[in-house]
Design a protein around this motif. Structure first.
Motif, PDB file in Angstrom:
ATOM      1  N   PHE A   1      18.315  -5.000  -2.107  1.00  0.00           N
ATOM      2  CA  PHE A   1      16.906  -5.359  -1.967  1.00  0.00           C
ATOM      3  C   PHE A   1      16.654  -5.950  -0.576  1.00  0.00           C
ATOM      4  N   VAL A   2      15.555  -5.495   0.067  1.00  0.00           N
ATOM      5  CA  VAL A   2      15.188  -5.992   1.397  1.00  0.00           C
ATOM      6  C   VAL A   2      13.867  -6.741   1.353  1.00  0.00           C
ATOM      7  N   GLY A   3      12.854  -6.143   0.776  1.00  0.00           N
ATOM      8  CA  GLY A   3      11.541  -6.784   0.733  1.00  0.00           C
ATOM      9  C   GLY A   3      10.600  -6.022  -0.170  1.00  0.00           C
ATOM     10  N   GLN A   4       9.429  -6.603  -0.411  1.00  0.00           N
ATOM     11  CA  GLN A   4       8.424  -5.941  -1.227  1.00  0.00           C
ATOM     12  C   GLN A   4       7.042  -6.446  -0.851  1.00  0.00           C
ATOM     13  N   THR A   5       6.047  -5.639  -1.137  1.00  0.00           N
ATOM     14  CA  THR A   5       4.673  -6.036  -0.880  1.00  0.00           C
ATOM     15  C   THR A   5       4.168  -6.937  -1.998  1.00  0.00           C
ATOM     16  N   ALA A   6       3.017  -7.527  -1.753  1.00  0.00           N
ATOM     17  CA  ALA A   6       2.273  -8.141  -2.845  1.00  0.00           C
ATOM     18  C   ALA A   6       1.799  -7.034  -3.777  1.00  0.00           C
ATOM     19  N   MET A   7       1.320  -7.393  -4.952  1.00  0.00           N
ATOM     20  CA  MET A   7       0.827  -6.395  -5.884  1.00  0.00           C
ATOM     21  C   MET A   7      -0.373  -5.668  -5.305  1.00  0.00           C
ATOM     22  N   LEU A   8      -0.358  -4.358  -5.400  1.00  0.00           N
ATOM     23  CA  LEU A   8      -1.511  -3.543  -5.052  1.00  0.00           C
ATOM     24  C   LEU A   8      -2.414  -3.434  -6.281  1.00  0.00           C
ATOM     25  N   PRO A   9      -3.645  -2.991  -6.099  1.00  0.00           N
ATOM     26  CA  PRO A   9      -4.566  -2.946  -7.239  1.00  0.00           C
ATOM     27  C   PRO A   9      -4.209  -1.937  -8.320  1.00  0.00           C
ATOM     28  N   ASP A  10      -3.345  -0.975  -8.006  1.00  0.00           N
ATOM     29  CA  ASP A  10      -2.979   0.029  -9.015  1.00  0.00           C
ATOM     30  C   ASP A  10      -1.544   0.489  -8.762  1.00  0.00           C
ATOM     31  N   ILE A  11      -1.067   1.353  -9.634  1.00  0.00           N
ATOM     32  CA  ILE A  11       0.301   1.843  -9.588  1.00  0.00           C
ATOM     33  C   ILE A  11       0.548   2.660  -8.318  1.00  0.00           C
ATOM     34  N   VAL A  12       1.732   2.500  -7.730  1.00  0.00           N
ATOM     35  CA  VAL A  12       2.145   3.320  -6.593  1.00  0.00           C
ATOM     36  C   VAL A  12       2.550   4.693  -7.123  1.00  0.00           C
ATOM     37  N   ALA A  13       1.729   5.713  -6.802  1.00  0.00           N
ATOM     38  CA  ALA A  13       1.966   7.054  -7.331  1.00  0.00           C
ATOM     39  C   ALA A  13       2.565   7.999  -6.302  1.00  0.00           C
ATOM     40  N   GLY A  14       2.341   7.739  -5.015  1.00  0.00           N
ATOM     41  CA  GLY A  14       2.856   8.611  -3.963  1.00  0.00           C
ATOM     42  C   GLY A  14       3.158   7.812  -2.713  1.00  0.00           C
ATOM     43  N   ILE A  15       4.179   8.230  -1.951  1.00  0.00           N
ATOM     44  CA  ILE A  15       4.612   7.501  -0.749  1.00  0.00           C
ATOM     45  C   ILE A  15       4.915   8.498   0.359  1.00  0.00           C
ATOM     46  N   ALA A  16       4.434   8.183   1.568  1.00  0.00           N
ATOM     47  CA  ALA A  16       4.827   8.915   2.771  1.00  0.00           C
ATOM     48  C   ALA A  16       5.190   7.886   3.833  1.00  0.00           C
ATOM     49  N   VAL A  17       6.258   8.156   4.587  1.00  0.00           N
ATOM     50  CA  VAL A  17       6.719   7.230   5.625  1.00  0.00           C
ATOM     51  C   VAL A  17       6.630   7.918   6.974  1.00  0.00           C
ATOM     52  N   LYS A  18       6.075   7.193   7.954  1.00  0.00           N
ATOM     53  CA  LYS A  18       6.025   7.698   9.321  1.00  0.00           C
ATOM     54  C   LYS A  18       6.136   6.519  10.270  1.00  0.00           C
ATOM     55  N   GLY A  19       7.248   6.472  11.003  1.00  0.00           N
ATOM     56  CA  GLY A  19       7.462   5.373  11.940  1.00  0.00           C
ATOM     57  C   GLY A  19       7.534   4.046  11.229  1.00  0.00           C
ATOM     58  N   ASN A  20       6.743   3.090  11.684  1.00  0.00           N
ATOM     59  CA  ASN A  20       6.735   1.740  11.116  1.00  0.00           C
ATOM     60  C   ASN A  20       5.654   1.550  10.060  1.00  0.00           C
ATOM     61  N   ARG A  21       5.192   2.650   9.482  1.00  0.00           N
ATOM     62  CA  ARG A  21       4.138   2.539   8.473  1.00  0.00           C
ATOM     63  C   ARG A  21       4.491   3.365   7.240  1.00  0.00           C
ATOM     64  N   VAL A  22       4.115   2.821   6.108  1.00  0.00           N
ATOM     65  CA  VAL A  22       4.215   3.546   4.849  1.00  0.00           C
ATOM     66  C   VAL A  22       2.797   3.757   4.328  1.00  0.00           C
ATOM     67  N   TYR A  23       2.551   4.968   3.879  1.00  0.00           N
ATOM     68  CA  TYR A  23       1.239   5.339   3.337  1.00  0.00           C
ATOM     69  C   TYR A  23       1.407   5.514   1.832  1.00  0.00           C
ATOM     70  N   VAL A  24       0.641   4.738   1.085  1.00  0.00           N
ATOM     71  CA  VAL A  24       0.796   4.685  -0.367  1.00  0.00           C
ATOM     72  C   VAL A  24      -0.447   5.253  -1.041  1.00  0.00           C
ATOM     73  N   ALA A  25      -0.231   6.238  -1.905  1.00  0.00           N
ATOM     74  CA  ALA A  25      -1.292   6.716  -2.786  1.00  0.00           C
ATOM     75  C   ALA A  25      -1.233   5.879  -4.050  1.00  0.00           C
TER      76      ALA A  25
END
Length: 319
Positions: free
Chosen positions: A94-118
């Motif tokens: 385990f390294v880290g985690q975000t605070a809770m988002l308003p809904d379930i994480v259904a999709g993830i894309a990573v590019k550079g220093n950013r993660v894009y969450v559906a």
């Protein structure tokens, strides 16, 4: 969802050990109906939203999305993005985690220093991962539908937004996201792959739709192929500067469908394999420019199904 499969068995086991098996849902559903009904109910049941109840904390949750970049795996666990170090696949840490988002994480894309969450009904979220121990949200864009999947290429995020079709978000300024184009597909957009100015949308009962995205402000359909099942996942391969050769569609009860898209205006089916379960998603063993050797199918109660697709006319069961 590309070349990460060799480590996913140990990653899945490690997730259960690290985070336990707690779930937001109150029970496992039997997969006997279309994902357009029961799967939607199951994911809504997993959502942290509830009437007249205030959620004050969360531990563990269902896993619907994962992406890997370098030594890190980015995993959607319930309504959080969790970062694991998988440099040693036998011992994910385990390294880290975000605070809770308003809904379930259904999709993830990573590019550079950013993660894009559906994040389903919460839309698209952009997460800063420059410090993986302290991931933080930069911004979010509330799409009009249910964001199931996201792919990022160039300055754009392409979101499969269920009944709202394909949405294109300009992410060149991550602090100020702007929608620049949309195409309302006739079905339920569940997944999207983008290559050579074309977006390949897995559109539920409507099958595979190929959208010209060369001008995001003026999207148009190039072609479509109606599959026999419920198109929920898509990957493409053999891509050049103009088009790709094949689209691989996870087609629920229709198994894996291999579609020749070299003429995107008139796609035709080259091969198919009926899996034992319900094919929800697909990943390939190579990048979009080459022909894959293996297709990995998330097959519901059929588990992980690995197919040899080196001959797309005759996919063969491996495991």
């Amino acid at each position: 969802m590309k070349a990460r499969w060799l480590g996913l068995f140990t990653l899945t086991l490690a997730l259960s050990l690290i985070f336990g098996t707690a779930s937001f849902s109150q029970g496992e559903s039997q997969e006997t109906v279309s994902p357009s009904s029961q799967d939607e109910d199951a994911m809504r049941a997993a959502s942290p939203q509830a009437r007249n109840v205030e959620l004050v904390g969360q531990i563990s949750g269902q896993v619907f999305a994962v992406a890997v970049q370098g030594n890190y795996a980015y995993v959607g666990i319930g309504p959080r993005l969790v970062i694991l170090n998988v440099g040693n696949p036998a011992r994910p840490a385990f390294v880290g985690q975000t605070a809770m988002l308003p809904d379930i994480v259904a999709g993830i894309a990573v590019k550079g220093n950013r993660v894009y969450v559906a994040a389903r009904e919460s839309g698209l979220h952009v997460i800063n991962i420059a410090n993986p121990a302290r991931p933080s949200e930069i911004s979010h864009y509330d799409t009009p539908g249910i964001a199931h999947s996201v792919m990022v290429t160039g300055s754009y995020a392409y979101v499969a937004d269920h009944e709202a079709g394909l949405r294109i978000i300009d992410v060149s300024n991550p602090a100020s996201l702007q929608e620049v184009g949309a195409y309302d597909t006739p079905g339920h957009a569940r997944d999207v792959a983008v290559a050579a100015n074309l977006a390949y949308v897995a559109d539920g009962r409507s099958g595979l739709h190929i959208i010209n995205v060369s001008n995001p402000a003026r999207l148009s359909e190039t072609g479509h192929y109606t599959t026999t099942g419920y198109a929920g996942g898509v990957q493409v391969a053999g891509c050049g500067s103009v088009t790709c050769t094949y689209a691989y569609v996870a087609d629920y009860e229709g198994g894996l469908r291999i579609i020749n898209v070299s003429n995107p205006a008139h796609p035709t089916e080259t091969g198919q394999y009926t899996t034992t379960g319900y094919a929800h998603d697909v990943a390939l063993s190579s990048g979009p420019r080459s022909r894959p050797t293996y297709a990995y199918i998330a097959d519901g109660f059929g588990g992980l199904c690995i197919l040899d697709v080196s001959d797309p006319r005759n996919p063969r069961w491996v495991n």
